[in-house]
Design a protein around this motif. Sequence first.
Motif, PDB file in Angstrom:
ATOM      1  N   LYS A 133      95.840  90.890  -2.143  1.00 48.67           N
ATOM      2  CA  LYS A 133      94.534  90.878  -2.776  1.00 48.67           C
ATOM      3  C   LYS A 133      93.443  91.118  -1.736  1.00 48.67           C
ATOM      4  O   LYS A 133      93.446  90.512  -0.676  1.00 48.67           O
ATOM      5  N   LYS A 134      92.525  91.995  -2.064  1.00 47.16           N
ATOM      6  CA  LYS A 134      91.426  92.292  -1.156  1.00 47.16           C
ATOM      7  C   LYS A 134      90.292  91.280  -1.366  1.00 47.16           C
ATOM      8  O   LYS A 134      90.166  90.658  -2.409  1.00 47.16           O
ATOM      9  N   ASN A 135      89.479  91.139  -0.362  1.00 38.35           N
ATOM     10  CA  ASN A 135      88.286  90.285  -0.435  1.00 38.35           C
ATOM     11  C   ASN A 135      88.614  88.839  -0.795  1.00 38.35           C
ATOM     12  O   ASN A 135      87.872  88.184  -1.531  1.00 38.35           O
ATOM     13  N   VAL A 136      89.738  88.335  -0.280  1.00 39.35           N
ATOM     14  CA  VAL A 136      90.163  86.968  -0.593  1.00 39.35           C
ATOM     15  C   VAL A 136      89.115  85.961  -0.153  1.00 39.35           C
ATOM     16  O   VAL A 136      88.690  85.102  -0.937  1.00 39.35           O
ATOM     17  N   ASN A 190      83.499  88.615   6.288  1.00 33.75           N
ATOM     18  CA  ASN A 190      84.512  89.345   5.527  1.00 33.75           C
ATOM     19  C   ASN A 190      85.924  89.090   6.046  1.00 33.75           C
ATOM     20  O   ASN A 190      86.896  89.536   5.455  1.00 33.75           O
ATOM     21  N   ARG A 191      86.033  88.321   7.168  1.00 33.25           N
ATOM     22  CA  ARG A 191      87.362  88.037   7.713  1.00 33.25           C
ATOM     23  C   ARG A 191      87.656  86.548   7.831  1.00 33.25           C
ATOM     24  O   ARG A 191      88.789  86.159   8.080  1.00 33.25           O
ATOM     25  N   PHE A 192      86.656  85.699   7.610  1.00 32.95           N
ATOM     26  CA  PHE A 192      86.901  84.264   7.662  1.00 32.95           C
ATOM     27  C   PHE A 192      85.726  83.488   7.073  1.00 32.95           C
ATOM     28  O   PHE A 192      84.619  84.009   6.938  1.00 32.95           O
ATOM     29  N   ILE A 193      86.005  82.241   6.701  1.00 30.55           N
ATOM     30  CA  ILE A 193      84.990  81.308   6.203  1.00 30.55           C
ATOM     31  C   ILE A 193      84.951  80.110   7.137  1.00 30.55           C
ATOM     32  O   ILE A 193      85.998  79.636   7.582  1.00 30.55           O
ATOM     33  N   VAL A 194      83.752  79.599   7.398  1.00 29.31           N
ATOM     34  CA  VAL A 194      83.594  78.320   8.092  1.00 29.31           C
ATOM     35  C   VAL A 194      82.981  77.358   7.081  1.00 29.31           C
ATOM     36  O   VAL A 194      81.955  77.673   6.472  1.00 29.31           O
ATOM     37  N   MET A 195      83.629  76.234   6.866  1.00 36.68           N
ATOM     38  CA  MET A 195      83.144  75.297   5.854  1.00 36.68           C
ATOM     39  C   MET A 195      83.325  73.859   6.299  1.00 36.68           C
ATOM     40  O   MET A 195      83.938  73.572   7.335  1.00 36.68           O
TER      41      MET A 195
END
Length: 233
Positions: free
Chosen positions: A69-72, A101-106
């Motif tokens: 899946k793209k844009n996960v 577009n390559r990672f999330i920081v949360m």
Amino acid sequence: MEYRNSQLFKLLDYPRGDTSSGRKLFEEISKLGLKELSFVSKGYRGVVFKGNWNGIPVAVKVPRSDSKKKNVVEKECEILKYLDEKLNEKNPAPKPYFCGNRFIVMEWIEGLPFKEAFKRFGKEVVLKALESVYLLDETKVEHSEIKGEKHLIFDGRIRIIDFESAKFKDKPRNLLQFVGYHLLRSTELLNMLKIDKEKLLELLELYKENPSKVFPEIVSFLLKFRKKVDTLK
């Protein structure tokens, strides 16, 4: 240190394990000032790491290198931002700090899994879980994996993590999934709460048609049984 970095780079490109690709992603993450990155867990679509950002513990999620899946991460971040804006301090989901577009920081959420919290603190944990899943239903976001034990974390209230399979839906089933998997299928919990199973099923059917009206009835129903149990102590 070199070996440890090599292992980290492979995990950043899990399951392909391309150290060159992992190193590039590590450099992108490091540019934000993130330090002390360490592996936490692998999911169906993403890999989670823990890091330190200006003295604050954070979770960093990257997509698996074999994800079809793209844009996960973009989709998950969209939902996290939406929940943060809609629910503010009531939000049970992690607060997003950075969306790329390559990672999330949360937000890093530390606490006890639902079942362990219930054993330690009792019936109040069930009520707090109901409040959290109902909030998701109100905002038209379906988590899709509420049945997973690891997704419900107690830190004084019930927090919900891992929104990689979440989606917007007109009639989300978060509360129904929670009650179905964590209460109705758990003889231990039903016995401890002394719940009238048939009455609860009736309320759930009504909830499907009118969540906002029936949710207070479900809470009152569980509170009644909680008080009944407390008087027997």
